[in-house]
Design a protein around this motif. Structure first.
Motif, mmCIF file in Angstrom:
data_model
loop_
_atom_site.group_PDB
_atom_site.id
_atom_site.type_symbol
_atom_site.label_atom_id
_atom_site.label_comp_id
_atom_site.label_asym_id
_atom_site.label_seq_id
_atom_site.Cartn_x
_atom_site.Cartn_y
_atom_site.Cartn_z
ATOM 1 N N ASP A 114 0.811 -1.219 0.000
ATOM 2 C CA ASP A 114 0.000 0.000 0.000
ATOM 3 C C ASP A 114 0.844 1.268 0.000
ATOM 4 O O ASP A 114 0.336 2.357 0.255
ATOM 5 C CB ASP A 114 -0.931 0.010 1.218
ATOM 6 C CG ASP A 114 -1.917 -1.147 1.187
ATOM 7 O OD1 ASP A 114 -2.447 -1.438 0.098
ATOM 8 O OD2 ASP A 114 -2.139 -1.768 2.244
ATOM 9 N N GLY A 115 2.142 1.112 -0.267
ATOM 10 C CA GLY A 115 3.022 2.272 -0.267
ATOM 11 C C GLY A 115 3.617 2.525 1.113
ATOM 12 O O GLY A 115 3.164 1.980 2.121
ATOM 13 N N ALA A 116 4.635 3.367 1.149
ATOM 14 C CA ALA A 116 5.303 3.694 2.410
ATOM 15 C C ALA A 116 6.223 4.881 2.187
ATOM 16 O O ALA A 116 6.557 5.228 1.049
ATOM 17 C CB ALA A 116 6.119 2.503 2.920
ATOM 18 N N CYS A 117 6.625 5.490 3.293
ATOM 19 C CA CYS A 117 7.644 6.537 3.245
ATOM 20 C C CYS A 117 8.710 6.207 4.272
ATOM 21 O O CYS A 117 8.404 6.004 5.455
ATOM 22 C CB CYS A 117 7.046 7.911 3.526
ATOM 23 S SG CYS A 117 8.212 9.270 3.218
ATOM 24 N N LEU A 118 9.942 6.106 3.811
ATOM 25 C CA LEU A 118 11.086 5.873 4.690
ATOM 26 C C LEU A 118 11.763 7.215 4.932
ATOM 27 O O LEU A 118 12.057 7.957 3.984
ATOM 28 C CB LEU A 118 12.081 4.906 4.048
ATOM 29 C CG LEU A 118 11.769 3.403 4.107
ATOM 30 C CD1 LEU A 118 10.459 3.067 3.411
ATOM 31 C CD2 LEU A 118 12.914 2.603 3.495
ATOM 32 N N TYR A 119 11.992 7.522 6.201
ATOM 33 C CA TYR A 119 12.639 8.779 6.566
ATOM 34 C C TYR A 119 14.034 8.487 7.105
ATOM 35 O O TYR A 119 14.225 7.573 7.910
ATOM 36 C CB TYR A 119 11.832 9.507 7.637
ATOM 37 C CG TYR A 119 10.459 9.936 7.190
ATOM 38 C CD1 TYR A 119 10.255 11.166 6.579
ATOM 39 C CD2 TYR A 119 9.360 9.104 7.382
ATOM 40 C CE1 TYR A 119 8.988 11.563 6.171
ATOM 41 C CE2 TYR A 119 8.088 9.488 6.982
ATOM 42 C CZ TYR A 119 7.907 10.718 6.375
ATOM 43 O OH TYR A 119 6.651 11.104 5.970
ATOM 44 N N GLY A 120 14.991 9.263 6.649
ATOM 45 C CA GLY A 120 16.351 9.061 7.111
ATOM 46 C C GLY A 120 17.174 10.317 6.945
ATOM 47 O O GLY A 120 16.656 11.392 6.607
ATOM 48 N N GLU A 121 18.454 10.158 7.176
ATOM 49 C CA GLU A 121 19.382 11.280 7.086
ATOM 50 C C GLU A 121 20.422 10.974 6.018
ATOM 51 O O GLU A 121 21.008 9.886 5.997
ATOM 52 C CB GLU A 121 20.077 11.489 8.441
ATOM 53 C CG GLU A 121 20.645 12.863 8.645
ATOM 54 C CD GLU A 121 19.604 13.902 9.049
ATOM 55 O OE1 GLU A 121 20.001 15.071 9.239
ATOM 56 O OE2 GLU A 121 18.406 13.561 9.164
#
Length: 211
Positions: A96-103
């Motif tokens: 269903d999709g996703a968002c990965l957050y990082g630096e």
């Protein structure tokens, strides 16, 4: 997909010093004060640039802290190398999709970037699927499956213990230099009555240098 939310510093800043110092024990949110004696999980704060890895179910795209933010060319190249070959795995993991957050971090990203590594890379710190922020163990599982680095847990404790650790200053997991600071979340993640995540930060530079 949505930009990463602001993380409030644990204490308010002092207007008499042009906001350069903190008003200790003057909490920036009432929830921080209420939960101050509880157990919080501490991760090392990385001094880099915010990166979003966005998957809509069909394709992977990248964004910075805002939609207008420019990603450095070397970092963009690294993101392409790291994520695009894993498109089919993204489809398996995130139907269903996703968002990965990082630096994005490393040489030429912030003044201290070279201390972390001589090149540029990505380190994961959060994953959101629809309206759900994943728990740390699930973020670790995704990091393992995608062969990604993840920000390290450096301890647990109360808000007072977090403040003392940053006051003293501590060595980064990445090398023999002072870490930027700490990001802390309650050991059981919570939200404010307005629906915002309870998560805070504090930087070593907010206190007089001890190194």
């Amino acid at each position: 997909m949505k930009e990463y939310h602001k993380i409030q510093t644990v204490f308010k800043r002092d207007p008499e010093t042009n906001m350069k110092t903190l008003l200790e024990n003057n909490y920036s949110l009432p929830e921080f004060e209420y939960l101050a004696g509880n157990q919080w999980v501490f991760t090392e704060k990385v001094d880099g640039t915010n990166i979003r890895v966005m998957f809509d179910g069909e394709q992977i795209t990248f964004g910075g802290k805002t939609d207008r933010a420019q990603i450095p060319a070397a970092l963009a190249k690294r993101l392409n190398e790291l994520f695009l070959p894993q498109l089919e795995l993204f489809k398996e993991l995130f139907a269903d999709g996703a968002c990965l957050y990082g630096e994005g971090y490393g040489a030429k990203i912030q003044k201290v970037g070279i201390n972390y590594r001589p090149d540029q890379d990505f380190v994961l710190f959060d994953v959101k699927i629809e309206d759900w922020w994943l728990q740390r163990r699930d973020v670790e599982d995704i990091a393992q499956k995608l062969n990604l680095d993840i920000v390290p847990i450096i301890g647990q404790g109360t808000i007072a213990e977090m403040v003392e650790k940053t006051k003293t200053g501590f060595t980064s997991i990445w090398g023999d230099f002072r870490a930027e600071g700490i990001v802390a979340r309650p050991s059981t993640e919570l939200k404010t009555r307005g629906g915002e995540r309870i998560i805070t930060k504090i930087k070593c530079k907010d206190f007089p240098k001890t190194w």
